[in-house]
Design a protein around this motif. Structure first.
Motif, PDB file in Angstrom:
ATOM      1  N   GLY A 221       9.257  -3.837  -5.435  1.00  0.00           N
ATOM      2  CA  GLY A 221       9.974  -2.586  -5.261  1.00  0.00           C
ATOM      3  C   GLY A 221       9.510  -1.538  -6.255  1.00  0.00           C
ATOM      4  O   GLY A 221       8.726  -0.633  -5.929  1.00  0.00           O
ATOM      5  N   MET A 222       9.977  -1.683  -7.479  1.00  0.00           N
ATOM      6  CA  MET A 222       9.583  -0.741  -8.528  1.00  0.00           C
ATOM      7  C   MET A 222       8.090  -0.829  -8.798  1.00  0.00           C
ATOM      8  O   MET A 222       7.432   0.179  -9.074  1.00  0.00           O
ATOM      9  CB  MET A 222      10.371  -1.037  -9.807  1.00  0.00           C
ATOM     10  CG  MET A 222      10.125  -0.039 -10.929  1.00  0.00           C
ATOM     11  SD  MET A 222      10.655   1.643 -10.474  1.00  0.00           S
ATOM     12  CE  MET A 222      10.309   2.518 -11.998  1.00  0.00           C
ATOM     13  N   GLY A 223       7.525  -2.022  -8.712  1.00  0.00           N
ATOM     14  CA  GLY A 223       6.093  -2.204  -8.967  1.00  0.00           C
ATOM     15  C   GLY A 223       5.231  -1.409  -8.014  1.00  0.00           C
ATOM     16  O   GLY A 223       4.259  -0.751  -8.425  1.00  0.00           O
ATOM     17  N   ASP A 224       5.565  -1.443  -6.732  1.00  0.00           N
ATOM     18  CA  ASP A 224       4.804  -0.682  -5.739  1.00  0.00           C
ATOM     19  C   ASP A 224       4.970   0.823  -5.953  1.00  0.00           C
ATOM     20  O   ASP A 224       4.020   1.596  -5.773  1.00  0.00           O
ATOM     21  CB  ASP A 224       5.252  -1.057  -4.326  1.00  0.00           C
ATOM     22  CG  ASP A 224       4.772  -2.444  -3.916  1.00  0.00           C
ATOM     23  OD1 ASP A 224       3.907  -3.003  -4.622  1.00  0.00           O
ATOM     24  OD2 ASP A 224       5.274  -2.964  -2.898  1.00  0.00           O
ATOM     25  N   SER A 225       6.184   1.246  -6.333  1.00  0.00           N
ATOM     26  CA  SER A 225       6.410   2.668  -6.608  1.00  0.00           C
ATOM     27  C   SER A 225       5.577   3.120  -7.797  1.00  0.00           C
ATOM     28  O   SER A 225       5.001   4.226  -7.783  1.00  0.00           O
ATOM     29  CB  SER A 225       7.898   2.916  -6.902  1.00  0.00           C
ATOM     30  OG  SER A 225       8.689   2.658  -5.756  1.00  0.00           O
ATOM     31  N   MET A 226       5.487   2.276  -8.829  1.00  0.00           N
ATOM     32  CA  MET A 226       4.678   2.603 -10.002  1.00  0.00           C
ATOM     33  C   MET A 226       3.205   2.729  -9.628  1.00  0.00           C
ATOM     34  O   MET A 226       2.519   3.651 -10.063  1.00  0.00           O
ATOM     35  CB  MET A 226       4.864   1.532 -11.077  1.00  0.00           C
ATOM     36  CG  MET A 226       6.230   1.566 -11.748  1.00  0.00           C
ATOM     37  SD  MET A 226       6.614   0.053 -12.684  1.00  0.00           S
ATOM     38  CE  MET A 226       5.217  -0.059 -13.784  1.00  0.00           C
TER      39      MET A 226
END
Length: 389
Positions: free
Chosen positions: A164-169
């Motif tokens: 989730g956050m990893g892909d957004s980063m």
């Protein structure tokens, strides 16, 4: 009855497993993503150390283009804050607050959103990279840390934080890299390292009547200087015929700076002569003044005068054109030295403008405060301008 007991026992076993596994899951999650850019450290750091271009590189606004975004606090550095609010239930409301920054090293944000967890912090670590002793590139590493404590549901949610956050980063860093690539690669802090007063700034430029001559010549300093002086003679002839005087230093407006050819406009701000009907000064005083007053002095005096009230009616001659320039907001930076360095100064000014979240418009130009001749012998005094959108 037996079936009900079996169901309850099964649920108890599932609940027990949920609790046991939940306690075994990490109460803290840490993820990171990296990207590399060849832009100057100053450009990278200043871009991340404010919210001026946040919406252009961070994927947050993409989740809801209609979200309400408000920026508060200082323009950059710790205390600057971006608050967002969305009607989309998957986005909700929250904030990014800049809590720490170390020039050329790191920028840290404190994040608040609807996702599970507390103490959400994202840090951008900046590291010079490259071959040999000269590190020309910058590696940008974004880290994200979140605490779940005893929240078992949060701990389970942490299993998906990398996707989730990893892909957004990862997507944000890619957008950041593309954004930086469009900025001229010049360290604008070099312009004011010895004198803070020479840092770029934004000012309001008054309206002006310009007499100008357009030309394109070989990129040769001698040819450029000779052409400027010849064009200035035409402008002075028109000024004399129309009873005009200088209303500021001569300008050079760059049209195209090619590898072999330099295309530019030589422009002189003008106004009607003041006190034209007054008595003429004594001839002896006039002669003494003409000897003592240099070209730079005349320009400096004229530059202090008020801007013209409106467009003048001017009878033109030869290649001279008349342009009325409306007032506008412009970025400006002073520079002392040889005119050959002006292209780099122009690019450095534009790099600063873009990093501050603004956009340039039209053509850049320089006011030659010390006159034409001094600009070609390392005694030039310039103010480089670029109009803003």
């Amino acid at each position: 009855m037996t079936r009900l007991i079996e169901v309850l026992i099964s649920l108890a076993i599932v609940a027990a497993l949920f609790v046991i596994v939940g306690f075994m899951l990490p109460s803290h999650r840490h993820i990171e993503q990296s990207v590399e850019t060849n832009r100057k450290m100053t450009i990278v750091y200043d871009t991340l150390n404010s919210f001026a271009r946040f919406q252009q590189w961070n994927v947050l606004p993409l989740r809801d283009p209609a979200m309400d975004i408000k920026i508060s606090g200082p323009k950059s550095g710790p205390g600057a804050q971006l608050d967002f609010s969305s009607k989309e239930r998957s986005v909700g409301s929250g904030s990014w607050k800049l809590v720490d920054s170390v020039p050329g090293k790191s920028v840290t944000y404190e994040i608040t959103n609807k996702e599970p967890g507390t103490n959400k912090v994202s840090t951008f670590k900046l590291e010079p990279t490259g071959r040999g002793s000269v590190k020309r590139n910058v590696r940008i590493t974004q880290t994200y840390d979140v605490d779940y404590g005893m929240n078992l549901f949060g701990r389970y949610a942490g299993m998906y934080v990398a996707s989730g956050m990893g892909d957004s980063m990862k997507m944000s860093l890619g957008r950041l890299s593309n954004l930086l690539a469009a900025v001229p690669n010049f360290d604008y802090t070099e312009l004011s390292k010895d004198d803070p007063s020479k840092a770029p700034s934004v000012v309001e430029r008054p309206a002006a009547n310009l007499l100008l001559v357009s030309t394109a010549v070989e990129r040769n300093n001698d040819v450029v200087e000779r052409t400027m002086k010849n064009n200035m003679q035409w402008i002075e002839k028109v000024m004399k015929a129309n009873n005009l005087e200088a209303d500021g230093p001569v300008r050079v407006i760059t049209n195209e700076f090619g590898s072999d050819t330099y295309s530019f406009d030589l422009a002189q701000p003008v106004r009607k002569k003041s006190g034209a009907a007054d008595a003429k000064p004594d001839a002896k005083d006039t002669a003494a003044t003409s000897v003592e007053e240099t070209e730079a002095d005349k320009v400096a005096d004229a530059d202090q005068a008020p801007a013209p009230a409106g467009k003048l009616s001017i009878k033109l001659e030869g290649p001279v054109e008349h342009v009325y320039e409306e007032s506008a907001q412009v970025a400006v930076v002073p520079f002392s030295g040889h005119m050959a360095n002006l292209p780099k100064v122009r690019d450095a000014l534009r790099a600063w403008v873009l990093t501050q979240g603004m956009e340039t418009a039209g053509r850049p130009y320089e006011a030659w405060d010390a006159g034409i001749e001094n600009g070609f012998i390392d005694k030039g005094e310039f103010r480089v301008y670029w109009m803003l959108r």
